[in-house]
Design a protein around this motif. Structure first.
Motif, PDB file in Angstrom:
ATOM      1  N   SER A   8     -19.157   9.380   3.412  1.00 58.15           N
ATOM      2  CA  SER A   8     -20.260   8.474   3.069  1.00 58.15           C
ATOM      3  C   SER A   8     -20.999   8.957   1.819  1.00 58.15           C
ATOM      4  O   SER A   8     -21.581   8.148   1.098  1.00 58.15           O
ATOM      5  CB  SER A   8     -21.223   8.314   4.243  1.00 58.15           C
ATOM      6  OG  SER A   8     -21.823   9.554   4.552  1.00 58.15           O
ATOM      7  N   LYS A  11     -19.617   7.272  -1.085  1.00 61.53           N
ATOM      8  CA  LYS A  11     -19.872   5.834  -1.210  1.00 61.53           C
ATOM      9  C   LYS A  11     -20.863   5.508  -2.315  1.00 61.53           C
ATOM     10  O   LYS A  11     -20.740   4.476  -2.964  1.00 61.53           O
ATOM     11  CB  LYS A  11     -20.342   5.252   0.118  1.00 61.53           C
ATOM     12  CG  LYS A  11     -19.223   5.105   1.119  1.00 61.53           C
ATOM     13  CD  LYS A  11     -19.686   4.441   2.390  1.00 61.53           C
ATOM     14  CE  LYS A  11     -18.524   4.389   3.354  1.00 61.53           C
ATOM     15  NZ  LYS A  11     -18.898   3.847   4.637  1.00 61.53           N
ATOM     16  N   LYS A  12     -21.834   6.385  -2.534  1.00 65.89           N
ATOM     17  CA  LYS A  12     -22.828   6.087  -3.566  1.00 65.89           C
ATOM     18  C   LYS A  12     -22.208   6.075  -4.966  1.00 65.89           C
ATOM     19  O   LYS A  12     -22.780   5.528  -5.893  1.00 65.89           O
ATOM     20  CB  LYS A  12     -24.005   7.054  -3.497  1.00 65.89           C
ATOM     21  CG  LYS A  12     -23.702   8.486  -3.842  1.00 65.89           C
ATOM     22  CD  LYS A  12     -24.937   9.354  -3.680  1.00 65.89           C
ATOM     23  CE  LYS A  12     -24.615  10.798  -3.988  1.00 65.89           C
ATOM     24  NZ  LYS A  12     -25.760  11.671  -3.773  1.00 65.89           N
ATOM     25  N   TYR A  13     -21.027   6.660  -5.107  1.00 65.45           N
ATOM     26  CA  TYR A  13     -20.329   6.680  -6.395  1.00 65.45           C
ATOM     27  C   TYR A  13     -19.338   5.533  -6.552  1.00 65.45           C
ATOM     28  O   TYR A  13     -18.844   5.293  -7.654  1.00 65.45           O
ATOM     29  CB  TYR A  13     -19.570   8.004  -6.565  1.00 65.45           C
ATOM     30  CG  TYR A  13     -20.464   9.205  -6.619  1.00 65.45           C
ATOM     31  CD1 TYR A  13     -21.113   9.560  -7.796  1.00 65.45           C
ATOM     32  CD2 TYR A  13     -20.663  10.000  -5.491  1.00 65.45           C
ATOM     33  CE1 TYR A  13     -21.945  10.671  -7.852  1.00 65.45           C
ATOM     34  CE2 TYR A  13     -21.483  11.114  -5.533  1.00 65.45           C
ATOM     35  CZ  TYR A  13     -22.127  11.443  -6.709  1.00 65.45           C
ATOM     36  OH  TYR A  13     -22.940  12.542  -6.768  1.00 65.45           O
TER      37      TYR A  13
END
Length: 178
Positions: A8, A11-13
């Motif tokens: 997770s 995920k921000k990338y």
């Protein structure tokens, strides 16, 4: 010791990976159609960016050796250097093509087919490798080393092929530069 971040954290990338993976090839393709008028052609760049491709290949091999020998900080630094070299290559490649006409390959017969096979696979894989490099890098910086290793097994040979064939393409077309 820092803890391993979960997938997770990757995920921000994802938005950046998708954006860059799509934008870079599109921007390069668009810039290929742009010619800067009344500017001296940057005809000195092809041997420089071909050398950068060759250096990138050597750095990738050195990084592979470093990680196999558990020299992880050296591996990390070499990989960051390889990414920087690839960015420098791309900037010079685009600058050259914005100021110069594309050089036509003048070889004939079987050599012509070999050249175009290498060129086409080089171009296609240079597009394909972008998300692989970005995903591999993100998995390293998020400390998800198991997933990093899995994708690095794919990324490394693709990226190495692109770097080496960049040099081969230059060597094959260099006699035809004006």
């Amino acid at each position: 010791m820092s803890k391993v971040e979960t997938p997770s954290a990757e995920k921000k990338y994802n938005k950046w990976i998708v954006l860059l993976s799509v934008a870079i090839p599109i921007v390069v393709a668009v810039l290929f159609t742009v010619k800067i008028p009344n500017v001296e052609p940057l005809s000195f760049l092809p041997p420089i960016y071909a050398s950068i491709n060759g250096l990138t290949a050597l750095v990738l091999i050195a990084a592979f050796v470093a990680v196999k020998n558990r020299k992880l900080k050296l591996h990390e630094n070499l990989m960051k250097f390889a990414i920087g070299l690839s960015v420098a290559f791309l900037a010079m490649y685009v600058a050259y093509h914005m100021t110069s006409e594309s050089t036509k390959f003048g070889g004939e017969g079987l050599l012509r087919y070999v050249y175009f096979f290498i060129l086409i696979t080089h171009i296609l894989l240079s597009i394909v490798v972008i998300p692989f490099v970005l995903i591999t890098y993100v998995r390293a910086i998020t400390k998800n080393f198991e997933r990093h290793k899995k994708i690095a097994r794919i990324t490394f040979p693709l990226w190495l092929y692109v770097a080496v064939t960049g040099v081969v393409v230059y060597v094959m077309i260099s006699p035809y530069y004006v």
